[in-house]
Design a protein around this motif. Structure first.
Motif, PDB file in Angstrom:
ATOM      1  N   ARG A  74       0.827  -1.223   0.000  1.00 44.50           N
ATOM      2  CA  ARG A  74       0.000   0.000   0.000  1.00 44.50           C
ATOM      3  C   ARG A  74       0.857   1.268   0.000  1.00 44.50           C
ATOM      4  N   LYS A  75       1.927   1.265   0.812  1.00 45.82           N
ATOM      5  CA  LYS A  75       2.801   2.451   0.863  1.00 45.82           C
ATOM      6  C   LYS A  75       3.410   2.714  -0.516  1.00 45.82           C
ATOM      7  N   LEU A  76       3.883   1.649  -1.137  1.00 44.90           N
ATOM      8  CA  LEU A  76       4.518   1.786  -2.449  1.00 44.90           C
ATOM      9  C   LEU A  76       3.517   2.326  -3.472  1.00 44.90           C
ATOM     10  N   ILE A  77       2.297   1.805  -3.440  1.00 42.88           N
ATOM     11  CA  ILE A  77       1.259   2.269  -4.373  1.00 42.88           C
ATOM     12  C   ILE A  77       0.907   3.731  -4.094  1.00 42.88           C
ATOM     13  N   ASP A  78       0.754   4.077  -2.814  1.00 40.75           N
ATOM     14  CA  ASP A  78       0.415   5.472  -2.464  1.00 40.75           C
ATOM     15  C   ASP A  78       1.490   6.442  -2.942  1.00 40.75           C
ATOM     16  N   ILE A  79       2.765   6.039  -2.791  1.00 41.05           N
ATOM     17  CA  ILE A  79       3.875   6.901  -3.256  1.00 41.05           C
ATOM     18  C   ILE A  79       3.803   7.057  -4.775  1.00 41.05           C
ATOM     19  N   LEU A  80       3.654   5.926  -5.485  1.00 41.79           N
ATOM     20  CA  LEU A  80       3.621   5.978  -6.949  1.00 41.79           C
ATOM     21  C   LEU A  80       2.423   6.787  -7.459  1.00 41.79           C
ATOM     22  N   ARG A  81       1.276   6.637  -6.793  1.00 41.23           N
ATOM     23  CA  ARG A  81       0.083   7.392  -7.196  1.00 41.23           C
ATOM     24  C   ARG A  81       0.295   8.900  -7.082  1.00 41.23           C
ATOM     25  N   ALA A  85       2.307  10.732 -13.978  1.00 46.19           N
ATOM     26  CA  ALA A  85       2.247   9.461 -14.718  1.00 46.19           C
ATOM     27  C   ALA A  85       3.480   9.212 -15.581  1.00 46.19           C
ATOM     28  N   ASP A  86       4.055  10.290 -16.161  1.00 41.50           N
ATOM     29  CA  ASP A  86       5.192  10.080 -17.067  1.00 41.50           C
ATOM     30  C   ASP A  86       6.551  10.199 -16.367  1.00 41.50           C
ATOM     31  N   GLN A  87       6.520  10.302 -15.034  1.00 41.98           N
ATOM     32  CA  GLN A  87       7.770  10.454 -14.256  1.00 41.98           C
ATOM     33  C   GLN A  87       8.607   9.165 -14.324  1.00 41.98           C
ATOM     34  N   LEU A  88       9.909   9.308 -14.564  1.00 52.89           N
ATOM     35  CA  LEU A  88      10.799   8.138 -14.551  1.00 52.89           C
ATOM     36  C   LEU A  88      11.110   7.792 -13.093  1.00 52.89           C
ATOM     37  N   VAL A  89      10.848   6.556 -12.719  1.00 53.00           N
ATOM     38  CA  VAL A  89      11.032   6.107 -11.330  1.00 53.00           C
ATOM     39  C   VAL A  89      12.163   5.086 -11.287  1.00 53.00           C
ATOM     40  N   THR A  90      13.086   5.288 -10.351  1.00 47.85           N
ATOM     41  CA  THR A  90      14.174   4.327 -10.143  1.00 47.85           C
ATOM     42  C   THR A  90      14.036   3.729  -8.751  1.00 47.85           C
ATOM     43  N   MET A  91      14.125   2.408  -8.668  1.00 43.77           N
ATOM     44  CA  MET A  91      14.077   1.732  -7.367  1.00 43.77           C
ATOM     45  C   MET A  91      15.385   0.968  -7.173  1.00 43.77           C
ATOM     46  N   SER A  92      16.097   1.308  -6.092  1.00 43.27           N
ATOM     47  CA  SER A  92      17.358   0.609  -5.838  1.00 43.27           C
ATOM     48  C   SER A  92      17.336  -0.031  -4.453  1.00 43.27           C
ATOM     49  N   ASN A  96      18.726  -4.036   3.384  1.00 44.48           N
ATOM     50  CA  ASN A  96      17.349  -4.281   3.842  1.00 44.48           C
ATOM     51  C   ASN A  96      16.397  -3.108   3.613  1.00 44.48           C
ATOM     52  N   LYS A  97      16.750  -2.243   2.662  1.00 47.96           N
ATOM     53  CA  LYS A  97      15.871  -1.103   2.365  1.00 47.96           C
ATOM     54  C   LYS A  97      15.768  -0.929   0.858  1.00 47.96           C
ATOM     55  N   LEU A  98      14.623  -0.391   0.436  1.00 49.00           N
ATOM     56  CA  LEU A  98      14.443  -0.029  -0.967  1.00 49.00           C
ATOM     57  C   LEU A  98      14.365   1.488  -1.043  1.00 49.00           C
ATOM     58  N   THR A  99      15.087   2.086  -1.960  1.00 48.99           N
ATOM     59  CA  THR A  99      15.025   3.537  -2.150  1.00 48.99           C
ATOM     60  C   THR A  99      14.385   3.828  -3.503  1.00 48.99           C
ATOM     61  N   LEU A 100      13.342   4.634  -3.455  1.00 54.08           N
ATOM     62  CA  LEU A 100      12.614   4.981  -4.667  1.00 54.08           C
ATOM     63  C   LEU A 100      12.881   6.453  -4.987  1.00 54.08           C
ATOM     64  N   GLN A 101      13.355   6.716  -6.191  1.00 56.48           N
ATOM     65  CA  GLN A 101      13.657   8.091  -6.587  1.00 56.48           C
ATOM     66  C   GLN A 101      12.879   8.459  -7.836  1.00 56.48           C
ATOM     67  N   ALA A 102      12.326   9.682  -7.827  1.00 60.49           N
ATOM     68  CA  ALA A 102      11.591  10.190  -8.979  1.00 60.49           C
ATOM     69  C   ALA A 102      11.772  11.698  -8.992  1.00 60.49           C
ATOM     70  N   LYS A 104      13.041  14.988  -8.022  1.00 58.80           N
ATOM     71  CA  LYS A 104      13.748  15.393  -6.805  1.00 58.80           C
ATOM     72  C   LYS A 104      13.123  14.760  -5.558  1.00 58.80           C
ATOM     73  N   SER A 105      12.211  13.782  -5.763  1.00 63.89           N
ATOM     74  CA  SER A 105      11.593  13.071  -4.626  1.00 63.89           C
ATOM     75  C   SER A 105      12.390  11.805  -4.335  1.00 63.89           C
ATOM     76  N   ARG A 106      12.480  11.476  -3.055  1.00 61.65           N
ATOM     77  CA  ARG A 106      13.239  10.289  -2.645  1.00 61.65           C
ATOM     78  C   ARG A 106      12.546   9.654  -1.440  1.00 61.65           C
ATOM     79  N   PHE A 107      12.297   8.364  -1.514  1.00 59.43           N
ATOM     80  CA  PHE A 107      11.620   7.640  -0.422  1.00 59.43           C
ATOM     81  C   PHE A 107      12.431   6.393  -0.082  1.00 59.43           C
ATOM     82  N   THR A 108      12.624   6.153   1.208  1.00 61.06           N
ATOM     83  CA  THR A 108      13.314   4.938   1.645  1.00 61.06           C
ATOM     84  C   THR A 108      12.340   4.071   2.422  1.00 61.06           C
TER      85      THR A 108
END
Length: 368
Positions: A74-81, A85-92, A96-102, A104-108
């Motif tokens: 749910r957290k991942l979906i809420d962040i992506l929502r 829509a055309d934003q390039l998203v990188t997940m690294s 034990n953590k995933l970092t999502l960047q889009a 200038k936004s960054r979520f761990t």
């Protein structure tokens, strides 16, 4: 390592297709997560609630490597929502953590080990596969789903009966007061297979099935059903128990019948329903040569009356129904005309569609 790198809408679409069964609160915290498995360029998303498992595979860029983890769905979906829509998203992934960047936004996000994710053990005794276009199954489910029971002590009624036999697929649902049946033909002959799909499975299939001709492949086992469609695999436990003999419930040879417009009848019932009480949803229907009258009233002594002109020359009959049962059926049909067959005040009524011989809806009368 970079797990994936793709447009927001592509990642979100894959996640949403598997996340419908994910519960926010669960006795096992890991079941609130989605399992990510990366193999080369392919990323596989899997969700489970121990009874249903949904899986889809997409090519979403990133490093070509093998990697497994689980992360809160749910957290991942809420962040992506929340992203364009055309934003390039990188997940690294790291430590034990995933970092999502889009942009200038960054979520761990915190992860849990993939090996702790409880996958459904798929049965080995699946019967022969058969398929229908997705829109055919979607229509069949839509024609019967409303008649399923909700939390009935007769647990075998809390779902839909699927029967594949010969070249015919039949779906039946009943809550003991009404019964809906819809049929379609199969391309290939199959030996008789009969299973009851649970209510949650039915609602999830409804959400996922598309109005298109691409096929959905079905296989049934002793206690499981498996569906493959649109790059997805859907496995579910079945409801155990004996479904009632629906053939005995369907009236035969009712002597009075009338064909009338579905939309005008539904509109009249909806208006009459306004003045029924919350607890008592009854309407009276009087049918006689030339006219069909609908009447309702409530404890405040308010009443509604509707009249439709009909081409009818049978017996005069006064009969009561739960108006919700009639409106549910009419609202889920996609036809212009419906046929109503009646015997007398005490017998169940039968609704059919003149140009769809595979559909039947039986509703018991009520005392008013």
């Amino acid at each position: 390592m970079i797990v994936l790198k793709a447009a927001q809408e592509k990642i979100l679409g894959a996640l949403q297709s598997v996340s419908g069964i994910v519960e926010r609160r669960h006795t096992l915290p890991i079941l609130a997560n989605v399992l990510l498995r990366k193999t080369g360029k392919q990323v596989e998303f899997t969700s489970s609630d121990l009874e249903i498992q949904v899986r889809t595979t997409q090519e979403l860029g990133g490093d070509e490597a093998n990697f497994n983890t689980t992360v809160g769905a749910r957290k991942l979906i809420d962040i992506l929502r929340s992203l364009p829509a055309d934003q390039l998203v990188t997940m690294s992934a790291a430590q034990n953590k995933l970092t999502l960047q889009a942009g200038k936004s960054r979520f761990t996000l915190q992860t849990l080990p993939a090996e702790d994710f409880p996958l459904v053990n798929e049965g080995a005794d699946f019967g022969p596969a058969f398929s229908v276009p997705q829109k055919v199954l979607r229509d069949l489910v839509n024609q019967v789903h409303f008649a399923m029971a909700v939390h009935d002590i007769r647990y075998y009624l809390n779902g839909i009966l699927f029967i594949a036999e010969g070249k015919q697929l039949t779906l039946v649902a009943t809550d003991g007061h009404r019964l809906a049946l819809a049929q379609s033909t199969l391309d290939n002959e199959v030996p008789k297979q009969e299973v009851i799909l649970p209510r949650k499975t039915v609602l999830e299939l409804q959400r996922l099935l598309r109005d298109e001709d691409t096929p959905i492949e079905m296989q049934f086992a002793g206690n499981q059903a498996r569906f493959n469609f649109s790059g997805m695999q859907f496995v579910t436990k079945l409801v155990e128990g004996k479904f009632p003999d629906y053939n005995r419930v369907i009236p035969k040879n009712h002597k009075n019948s009338v064909v009338l417009g579905r939309v005008p009848l539904l509109a009249s019932l909806q208006r009459a329903a306004i003045l029924t009480s919350e607890k008592f949803k009854g309407v009276r229907i009087n049918i006689e040569p030339g006219s069909l009258r609908i009447a309702s009233s409530n404890a405040e002594q308010e009443e509604a009356k509707e009249e439709l002109e009909i081409d009818y020359s049978g017996d005069a009959i006064e009969i009561g129904f739960n108006v919700t049962y009639l409106m549910d059926a009419l609202a889920n049909m996609n036809c212009e005309m419906v046929k109503l067959e009646l015997q007398d005040t005490a017998a169940s009524a039968l609704f059919t569609v003149p140009d769809q011989p595979g559909f039947k809806y039986v509703v018991m009368p009520m005392r008013i």
